[in-house]
Motif scaffolding. Structure first.
Motif, PDB file in Angstrom:
ATOM      1  N   SER A   6       0.863  -1.084   0.080  1.00  0.00           N
ATOM      2  CA  SER A   6      -0.123   0.060   0.022  1.00  0.00           C
ATOM      3  C   SER A   6       0.799   1.195  -0.005  1.00  0.00           C
ATOM      4  N   GLY A   7       2.154   1.092   0.465  1.00  0.00           N
ATOM      5  CA  GLY A   7       3.037   2.256   0.357  1.00  0.00           C
ATOM      6  C   GLY A   7       3.810   2.597  -1.036  1.00  0.00           C
ATOM      7  N   PHE A   8       3.434   1.500  -1.923  1.00  0.00           N
ATOM      8  CA  PHE A   8       4.205   1.550  -3.391  1.00  0.00           C
ATOM      9  C   PHE A   8       3.392   2.630  -4.265  1.00  0.00           C
ATOM     10  N   TRP A   9       3.697   3.854  -4.138  1.00  0.00           N
ATOM     11  CA  TRP A   9       3.093   5.002  -4.648  1.00  0.00           C
ATOM     12  C   TRP A   9       3.891   5.164  -6.178  1.00  0.00           C
ATOM     13  N   ASP A  10       5.054   4.761  -6.441  1.00  0.00           N
ATOM     14  CA  ASP A  10       5.510   5.052  -7.518  1.00  0.00           C
ATOM     15  C   ASP A  10       5.300   3.818  -8.565  1.00  0.00           C
ATOM     16  N   THR A  11       5.472   4.058  -9.948  1.00  0.00           N
ATOM     17  CA  THR A  11       5.494   3.115 -10.893  1.00  0.00           C
ATOM     18  C   THR A  11       6.700   2.775 -11.594  1.00  0.00           C
ATOM     19  N   CYS A  12       7.374   1.756 -12.109  1.00  0.00           N
ATOM     20  CA  CYS A  12       8.441   1.520 -12.683  1.00  0.00           C
ATOM     21  C   CYS A  12       8.505   0.627 -13.843  1.00  0.00           C
ATOM     22  N   GLU A  13       9.257   1.079 -14.830  1.00  0.00           N
ATOM     23  CA  GLU A  13       9.355   0.325 -16.060  1.00  0.00           C
ATOM     24  C   GLU A  13      10.686  -0.556 -16.146  1.00  0.00           C
ATOM     25  N   VAL A  14      10.691  -1.610 -16.194  1.00  0.00           N
ATOM     26  CA  VAL A  14      12.019  -2.594 -16.122  1.00  0.00           C
ATOM     27  C   VAL A  14      12.107  -3.352 -17.213  1.00  0.00           C
ATOM     28  N   THR A  15      13.547  -2.693 -17.818  1.00  0.00           N
ATOM     29  CA  THR A  15      14.112  -3.534 -19.077  1.00  0.00           C
ATOM     30  C   THR A  15      15.194  -4.268 -18.880  1.00  0.00           C
ATOM     31  N   ALA A  16      15.129  -5.774 -19.190  1.00  0.00           N
ATOM     32  CA  ALA A  16      15.991  -6.697 -18.945  1.00  0.00           C
ATOM     33  C   ALA A  16      16.969  -6.633 -20.178  1.00  0.00           C
ATOM     34  N   PHE A  17      18.459  -7.112 -20.015  1.00  0.00           N
ATOM     35  CA  PHE A  17      19.268  -6.802 -21.215  1.00  0.00           C
ATOM     36  C   PHE A  17      19.700  -8.273 -21.484  1.00  0.00           C
ATOM     37  N   LEU A  18      19.987  -8.776 -22.769  1.00  0.00           N
ATOM     38  CA  LEU A  18      20.781  -9.858 -23.013  1.00  0.00           C
ATOM     39  C   LEU A  18      22.064  -9.756 -23.751  1.00  0.00           C
ATOM     40  N   GLU A  19      22.922 -10.451 -23.482  1.00  0.00           N
ATOM     41  CA  GLU A  19      24.272 -10.471 -24.185  1.00  0.00           C
ATOM     42  C   GLU A  19      24.155 -11.155 -25.568  1.00  0.00           C
ATOM     43  N   VAL A  20      24.146 -10.508 -26.762  1.00  0.00           N
ATOM     44  CA  VAL A  20      24.020 -10.905 -28.109  1.00  0.00           C
ATOM     45  C   VAL A  20      25.384 -10.749 -28.720  1.00  0.00           C
ATOM     46  N   GLN A  21      25.801 -11.941 -29.484  1.00  0.00           N
ATOM     47  CA  GLN A  21      27.029 -11.731 -30.160  1.00  0.00           C
ATOM     48  C   GLN A  21      26.676 -11.933 -31.870  1.00  0.00           C
ATOM     49  N   THR A  22      27.393 -10.905 -32.450  1.00  0.00           N
ATOM     50  CA  THR A  22      26.951 -10.701 -33.964  1.00  0.00           C
ATOM     51  C   THR A  22      27.994 -11.647 -34.644  1.00  0.00           C
ATOM     52  N   GLU A  23      27.851 -11.685 -36.068  1.00  0.00           N
ATOM     53  CA  GLU A  23      28.248 -12.636 -36.915  1.00  0.00           C
ATOM     54  C   GLU A  23      29.949 -12.533 -36.999  1.00  0.00           C
ATOM     55  N   TRP A  24      30.209 -11.126 -36.718  1.00  0.00           N
ATOM     56  CA  TRP A  24      31.677 -10.848 -36.554  1.00  0.00           C
ATOM     57  C   TRP A  24      32.381 -10.897 -35.452  1.00  0.00           C
ATOM     58  N   GLY A  25      31.579 -11.270 -34.454  1.00  0.00           N
ATOM     59  CA  GLY A  25      32.346 -11.661 -33.076  1.00  0.00           C
ATOM     60  C   GLY A  25      32.166 -10.485 -31.911  1.00  0.00           C
ATOM     61  N   GLU A  26      31.270  -9.354 -32.205  1.00  0.00           N
ATOM     62  CA  GLU A  26      31.203  -8.338 -31.413  1.00  0.00           C
ATOM     63  C   GLU A  26      30.116  -8.742 -30.576  1.00  0.00           C
ATOM     64  N   VAL A  27      30.298  -8.308 -29.232  1.00  0.00           N
ATOM     65  CA  VAL A  27      29.343  -8.474 -28.177  1.00  0.00           C
ATOM     66  C   VAL A  27      28.584  -7.360 -27.842  1.00  0.00           C
ATOM     67  N   ARG A  28      27.090  -7.549 -27.945  1.00  0.00           N
ATOM     68  CA  ARG A  28      26.468  -6.270 -27.431  1.00  0.00           C
ATOM     69  C   ARG A  28      25.370  -6.676 -26.494  1.00  0.00           C
ATOM     70  N   TRP A  29      24.849  -5.682 -25.826  1.00  0.00           N
ATOM     71  CA  TRP A  29      23.771  -5.799 -24.833  1.00  0.00           C
ATOM     72  C   TRP A  29      22.598  -5.277 -25.317  1.00  0.00           C
ATOM     73  N   GLU A  30      21.629  -6.079 -25.796  1.00  0.00           N
ATOM     74  CA  GLU A  30      20.223  -5.362 -26.236  1.00  0.00           C
ATOM     75  C   GLU A  30      19.026  -5.697 -25.543  1.00  0.00           C
ATOM     76  N   PRO A  31      18.267  -4.803 -25.336  1.00  0.00           N
ATOM     77  CA  PRO A  31      17.074  -4.870 -24.455  1.00  0.00           C
ATOM     78  C   PRO A  31      16.427  -6.137 -24.945  1.00  0.00           C
ATOM     79  N   SER A  32      15.651  -6.984 -23.879  1.00  0.00           N
ATOM     80  CA  SER A  32      15.116  -8.155 -24.242  1.00  0.00           C
ATOM     81  C   SER A  32      13.560  -8.061 -24.056  1.00  0.00           C
ATOM     82  N   GLN A  33      13.276  -7.716 -22.640  1.00  0.00           N
ATOM     83  CA  GLN A  33      12.066  -7.452 -22.382  1.00  0.00           C
ATOM     84  C   GLN A  33      11.616  -6.365 -21.586  1.00  0.00           C
TER      85      GLN A  33
END
Length: 121
Positions: free
Chosen positions: A14-41
């Motif tokens: 009942s004390g949770f007056w705020d709202t939040c949007e949570v975005t998780a990240f996944l580690e994705v490797q490209t074809e040329w070997g680069e590692v990127r962090w991309e939002p997943s959900q």
């Protein structure tokens, strides 16, 4: 006894007056070997932000205030370490943080430590 914990959880939430949007990240490797962090959900939930300034530090020649906060959120929700959390305060003010480390779990709620520094830089 189960009903007592349910009532306690409802009292905490009942004390949770705020709202939040949570975005998780996944580690994705490209074809040329680069590692990127991309939002997943992204999910939205009620929460409560407890924030405070940790003091002033200096990076290079520019001093800045390192912000840290604690996010309280419902016990049934999950937030992964390193997730981006955009909190909309009760006043309409929006703040963006990233979760650090593991979440502390209690029967009535969970807590995550937040930082303003992006871990994906």
């Amino acid at each position: 006894m189960k009903g007592v914990w349910f009532k306690a959880r409802r009292a905490v939430e009942s004390g949770f007056w705020d709202t939040c949007e949570v975005t998780a990240f996944l580690e994705v490797q490209t074809e040329w070997g680069e590692v990127r962090w991309e939002p997943s959900q992204t999910k939205e939930m009620c929460c409560r932000l407890i924030d405070r300034a940790e003091g002033t530090t200096q990076e290079g020649l520019i001093p800045y205030t390192a912000w840290e906060g604690i996010l309280l959120y419902p016990a049934q929700e999950q937030i992964a370490a390193g997730s981006r959390v955009t909190v909309t305060k009760e006043t309409g003010e929006r703040r963006m943080f990233y979760t650090t480390g593991e979440t502390s779990a209690y029967r009535t709620h969970k807590e995550a430590v937040l930082t303003r520094k992006c871990p994906y830089v």
